[in-house]
Design an enzyme around this catalytic site. Structure first.
Site, PDB file in Angstrom:
ATOM      1  N   GLN A  17       0.771  -1.250   0.000  1.00  0.00           N
ATOM      2  CA  GLN A  17       0.000   0.000   0.000  1.00  0.00           C
ATOM      3  C   GLN A  17       0.805   1.305   0.000  1.00  0.00           C
ATOM      4  OE1 GLN A  17      -3.502   2.277   2.522  1.00  0.00           O
ATOM      5  NE2 GLN A  17      -3.113   0.175   3.020  1.00  0.00           N
ATOM      6  N   LYS A  75      16.447 -10.860 -10.031  1.00  0.00           N
ATOM      7  CA  LYS A  75      17.550 -11.681  -9.506  1.00  0.00           C
ATOM      8  C   LYS A  75      18.164 -12.564 -10.602  1.00  0.00           C
ATOM      9  CE  LYS A  75      16.074 -11.590  -4.737  1.00  0.00           C
ATOM     10  NZ  LYS A  75      15.177 -12.204  -3.771  1.00  0.00           N
ATOM     11  N   ARG A 104      20.254  -6.281  -1.983  1.00  0.00           N
ATOM     12  CA  ARG A 104      20.487  -7.711  -2.229  1.00  0.00           C
ATOM     13  C   ARG A 104      20.246  -8.078  -3.695  1.00  0.00           C
ATOM     14  NH1 ARG A 104      18.304  -7.897   2.974  1.00  0.00           N
ATOM     15  NH2 ARG A 104      16.155  -8.275   2.286  1.00  0.00           N
ATOM     16  N   VAL A 137       7.505  -3.790   8.329  1.00  0.00           N
ATOM     17  CA  VAL A 137       6.409  -3.041   8.967  1.00  0.00           C
ATOM     18  C   VAL A 137       5.175  -2.991   8.079  1.00  0.00           C
ATOM     19  CG1 VAL A 137       5.721  -0.708   9.681  1.00  0.00           C
ATOM     20  CG2 VAL A 137       7.920  -1.618  10.404  1.00  0.00           C
ATOM     21  N   GLU A 139       0.926  -1.387   8.207  1.00  0.00           N
ATOM     22  CA  GLU A 139       0.166  -0.240   8.710  1.00  0.00           C
ATOM     23  C   GLU A 139       0.059  -0.151  10.233  1.00  0.00           C
ATOM     24  OE1 GLU A 139      -1.552   2.408   7.189  1.00  0.00           O
ATOM     25  OE2 GLU A 139      -1.973   2.978   9.235  1.00  0.00           O
ATOM     26  N   GLY A 246      -7.958  20.002  20.084  1.00  0.00           N
ATOM     27  CA  GLY A 246      -7.592  21.388  19.794  1.00  0.00           C
ATOM     28  C   GLY A 246      -8.036  22.290  20.924  1.00  0.00           C
ATOM     29  N   GLY A 247      -7.960  23.580  20.696  1.00  0.00           N
ATOM     30  CA  GLY A 247      -8.330  24.534  21.737  1.00  0.00           C
ATOM     31  C   GLY A 247      -9.835  24.699  21.878  1.00  0.00           C
TER      32      GLY A 247
HETATM   33  N1  CAO Z   1      12.237 -10.085  -8.876  1.00  0.00           N
HETATM   34  C1  CAO Z   1      12.936 -10.817  -7.992  1.00  0.00           C
HETATM   35  N2  CAO Z   1      12.760 -10.718  -6.658  1.00  0.00           N
HETATM   36  C2  CAO Z   1      11.832  -9.852  -6.219  1.00  0.00           C
HETATM   37  C3  CAO Z   1      11.057  -9.062  -7.080  1.00  0.00           C
HETATM   38  C4  CAO Z   1      11.310  -9.210  -8.481  1.00  0.00           C
HETATM   39  N3  CAO Z   1      10.640  -8.496  -9.385  1.00  0.00           N
HETATM   40  N4  CAO Z   1      10.227  -8.309  -6.367  1.00  0.00           N
HETATM   41  C5  CAO Z   1      10.449  -8.617  -5.064  1.00  0.00           C
HETATM   42  N5  CAO Z   1      11.412  -9.549  -4.980  1.00  0.00           N
HETATM   43  C6  CAO Z   1      11.973 -10.137  -3.772  1.00  0.00           C
HETATM   44  C7  CAO Z   1      12.724  -9.144  -2.929  1.00  0.00           C
HETATM   45  O1  CAO Z   1      13.973  -8.859  -3.475  1.00  0.00           O
HETATM   46  C8  CAO Z   1      12.775  -9.884  -1.603  1.00  0.00           C
HETATM   47  O2  CAO Z   1      13.806 -10.833  -1.650  1.00  0.00           O
HETATM   48  P1  CAO Z   1      14.971 -10.974  -0.503  1.00  0.00           P
HETATM   49  O3  CAO Z   1      14.237 -11.191   0.772  1.00  0.00           O
HETATM   50  O4  CAO Z   1      15.732 -12.153  -0.965  1.00  0.00           O
HETATM   51  O5  CAO Z   1      15.736  -9.727  -0.477  1.00  0.00           O
HETATM   52  C9  CAO Z   1      11.462 -10.649  -1.596  1.00  0.00           C
HETATM   53  O6  CAO Z   1      10.953 -10.566  -2.918  1.00  0.00           O
HETATM   54  C10 CAO Z   1      10.406 -10.188  -0.648  1.00  0.00           C
HETATM   55  O7  CAO Z   1      10.383  -8.793  -0.463  1.00  0.00           O
HETATM   56  P2  CAO Z   1       9.913  -8.184   0.948  1.00  0.00           P
HETATM   57  O8  CAO Z   1      10.756  -8.757   2.018  1.00  0.00           O
HETATM   58  O9  CAO Z   1       9.874  -6.723   0.822  1.00  0.00           O
HETATM   59  O10 CAO Z   1       8.422  -8.738   1.028  1.00  0.00           O
HETATM   60  P3  CAO Z   1       7.606  -9.303   2.299  1.00  0.00           P
HETATM   61  O11 CAO Z   1       6.294  -9.692   1.739  1.00  0.00           O
HETATM   62  O12 CAO Z   1       8.342 -10.303   3.080  1.00  0.00           O
HETATM   63  O13 CAO Z   1       7.447  -8.003   3.238  1.00  0.00           O
HETATM   64  C11 CAO Z   1       6.697  -5.802   3.805  1.00  0.00           C
HETATM   65  C12 CAO Z   1       6.469  -7.052   2.959  1.00  0.00           C
HETATM   66  C13 CAO Z   1       5.682  -4.756   3.363  1.00  0.00           C
HETATM   67  C14 CAO Z   1       6.512  -6.109   5.283  1.00  0.00           C
HETATM   68  C15 CAO Z   1       8.129  -5.279   3.539  1.00  0.00           C
HETATM   69  O14 CAO Z   1       8.317  -5.125   2.168  1.00  0.00           O
HETATM   70  C16 CAO Z   1       8.425  -3.971   4.242  1.00  0.00           C
HETATM   71  O15 CAO Z   1       8.642  -3.926   5.451  1.00  0.00           O
HETATM   72  N6  CAO Z   1       8.482  -2.870   3.483  1.00  0.00           N
HETATM   73  C17 CAO Z   1       8.845  -1.571   3.978  1.00  0.00           C
HETATM   74  C18 CAO Z   1       7.750  -0.949   4.769  1.00  0.00           C
HETATM   75  C19 CAO Z   1       6.481  -0.820   3.989  1.00  0.00           C
HETATM   76  O16 CAO Z   1       6.418  -0.235   2.932  1.00  0.00           O
HETATM   77  N7  CAO Z   1       5.421  -1.328   4.564  1.00  0.00           N
HETATM   78  C20 CAO Z   1       4.115  -1.025   4.051  1.00  0.00           C
HETATM   79  C21 CAO Z   1       3.484  -2.146   3.458  1.00  0.00           C
HETATM   80  S1  CAO Z   1       1.833  -1.714   3.169  1.00  0.00           S
HETATM   81  O17 CAO Z   1       1.055  -2.165   4.557  1.00  0.00           O
END
Ligand code: CAO
Length: 414
Positions: A17, A75, A104, A137, A139, A246-247
């Site tokens: 999001q 990758k 990475r 993280v 929301e 607020g006030g």
């Molecule tokens: N090609 C190859 N690999 C890809 C890719 C692509 N096109 N797109 C994503 N990936 C890979 C990433 O490189 C990552 O791999 P590694 O772990 O090996 O580095 C993997 O997919 C997963 O990415 P992620 O860790 O960001 O995804 P997740 O679902 O585990 O976590 C979230 C999601 C939102 C918790 C995390 O991305 C995050 O903390 N983001 C920052 C904060 C944020 O924006 N949060 C708001 C989310 S909305 O509520």
């Protein structure tokens, strides 16, 4: 009418999001947003909270309008080569992966600058540098760690999160402002730069008034909080129910029909200047002559009684009747408008705030359009892309031949 960001190319590595909120806004303003998604999978939200089997969810479609989708495995060796070309091709790269994910993939900021020194590289993370910087993280984690949950809720209840996505969409808004500011700066400097927004910072920024109250606490009780004068204050800004913050004291009061309608309520603010008219209309002209009630200071210790008396009157009217009576008297107030009512409100449709979109697989649905209106730049809402819908056209645009596109597909790089 032209669009303000026409000609700006965004390499959109966002998902879920927060990041998509940012790139959707930029797309609405006319930027060409190229959403990079993992082949075969795409943004995880395509499949989350699905209401129709095998069709992109509303979660996804409502955050990814006006974008193009290219699938790419960043990758894969060939994928990295294509990614490098995309970095050269674009003005801005936006991502909100977990901390370190882009590094990475082999593309730390230093490498991105080498490839394209004019690139603006914008990221959302949960936290800035500090003890939690490596954490993932969502929301509600941001609401809890940014001060919102601690200061939201009923007086003696547990901390509460709000339905407004202040951590995700709120931080996406900050990031969009960071991107256009960096683009403006690039006009003068010729250089790109990094833009980073943390969700904790974004939530805390929206909780500024609560940090204000934290400091006011040192100098005595917070007299506009419902804890005053009978309750206790601890050493941190407490939860304050529906107090205005607020006030000018305010509260939510019941309206006619509240017994069966969960949204038959209105927020009324007892602004000092409008109080005499408010007192008269609720049948309390007597308060105006009585020093126990006539000044804002005298009313502070008994705000509960003030709102009790206001509520006796509002309960005899619908929330819209109260609005019709109080607004001409300059009493600030606002009915609790349900999502159903909002979705049916014709004035919001007329301004493009609520928009009906047609999607080839799901059909018609409602979405929230651009909340920022520019007088000389249009901002229409177009449906979200299907996964990889624009892969061929985007790869061709960055110079891949038909044969190269075919090979990339065979090797599963795209
Ligand atoms: N090609 C190859 N690999 C890809 C890719 C692509 N096109 N797109 C994503 N990936 C890979 C990433 O490189 C990552 O791999 P590694 O772990 O090996 O580095 C993997 O997919 C997963 O990415 P992620 O860790 O960001 O995804 P997740 O679902 O585990 O976590 C979230 C999601 C939102 C918790 C995390 O991305 C995050 O903390 N983001 C920052 C904060 C944020 O924006 N949060 C708001 C989310 S909305 O509520």
């Amino acid at each position: 009418m032209t669009k303000a960001l026409e000609g700006v190319r965004i390499l959109d590595m966002t998902h879920v999001q927060s990041g998509p909120t940012c790139t959707q806004l930029l797309a609405w303003f006319g930027a060409d947003v190229i959403k990079v998604e993992r082949p075969g999978a795409g943004d995880a939200t395509r499949g989350q909270l699905r209401d129709i089997p095998d069709v992109d969810s509303l979660y996804f479609t409502m955050l990814n309008h006006n974008k193009r989708s290219v699938t790419l495995n960043t990758k894969h060796e060939k994928g990295k080569d294509i990614f490098t070309r995309l970095i050269k091709h674009c003005d801005v790269m936006v991502e909100n992966f977990a901390p370190g994910a882009i590094d990475r993939m082999g593309f730390p900021w230093e490498r991105i600058q080498e490839i394209n020194p004019r690139m603006i590289y914008a990221s959302v993370k949960g936290f800035g540098p500090g003890p939690f910087e490596d954490c993932k993280v969502y929301e509600n984690v941001a609401q809890c760690t940014g001060g919102a949950a601690s200061t939201t809720g009923v007086l003696d209840g547990f901390p509460m999160v709000t339905g407004a996505q202040i951590g995700d969409s709120g931080t996406g808004l900050n990031l969009a402002l960071g991107v256009v500011t960096a683009l403006f700066h690039r006009e003068k400097s010729g250089r790109g730069q990094r833009v980073t927004c943390s969700m904790q910072d974004g939530v805390l920024n929206l909780c500024r008034v609560k940090l204000r109250d934290q400091q006011r606490l040192k100098h005595g009780p917070l007299k506009e909080y419902p804890q005053y004068p009978n309750g206790e204050f601890g050493d941190a800004t407490p939860r304050s129910g529906n107090a205005s913050g607020g006030g000018q004291p305010g509260w939510i009061v019941k309206c006619k029909g509240w017994e069966t309608d969960p949204d038959a309520y209105i927020y009324v603010i007892t602004q000092a200047a409008a109080f005499p008219e408010l007192a008269k209309v609720i049948g309390h002209a007597d308060w105006l002559e009585d020093p126990e009630w006539s000044t804002p200071e005298s009313r502070l210790p008994k705000l509960d009684k003030v709102f009790e008396e206001i509520e006796k009157w509002t309960m005899t009217k619908t929330k819209y009747e109260v609005m019709d009576i109080l607004n001409p008297l300059n009493v600030p107030c606002g009915p609790i408008i349900s999502m159903k009512e909002l979705s049916e409100e014709s004035s919001l449709k007329a301004t493009g705030t609520i928009v009906e979109v047609d999607h080839p697989e799901r059909g018609k649905y409602l979405t929230v359009g651009n909340p920022i209106k520019l007088s000389d730049s249009s901002s229409d809402v177009k449906r979200s892309p299907l996964l990889g819908e624009h892969t061929d056209e985007i790869l061709a645009e960055i110079g891949l031949s038909n044969q190269e596109i075919l090979t990339a597909k065979e090797e599963k790089a795209v």
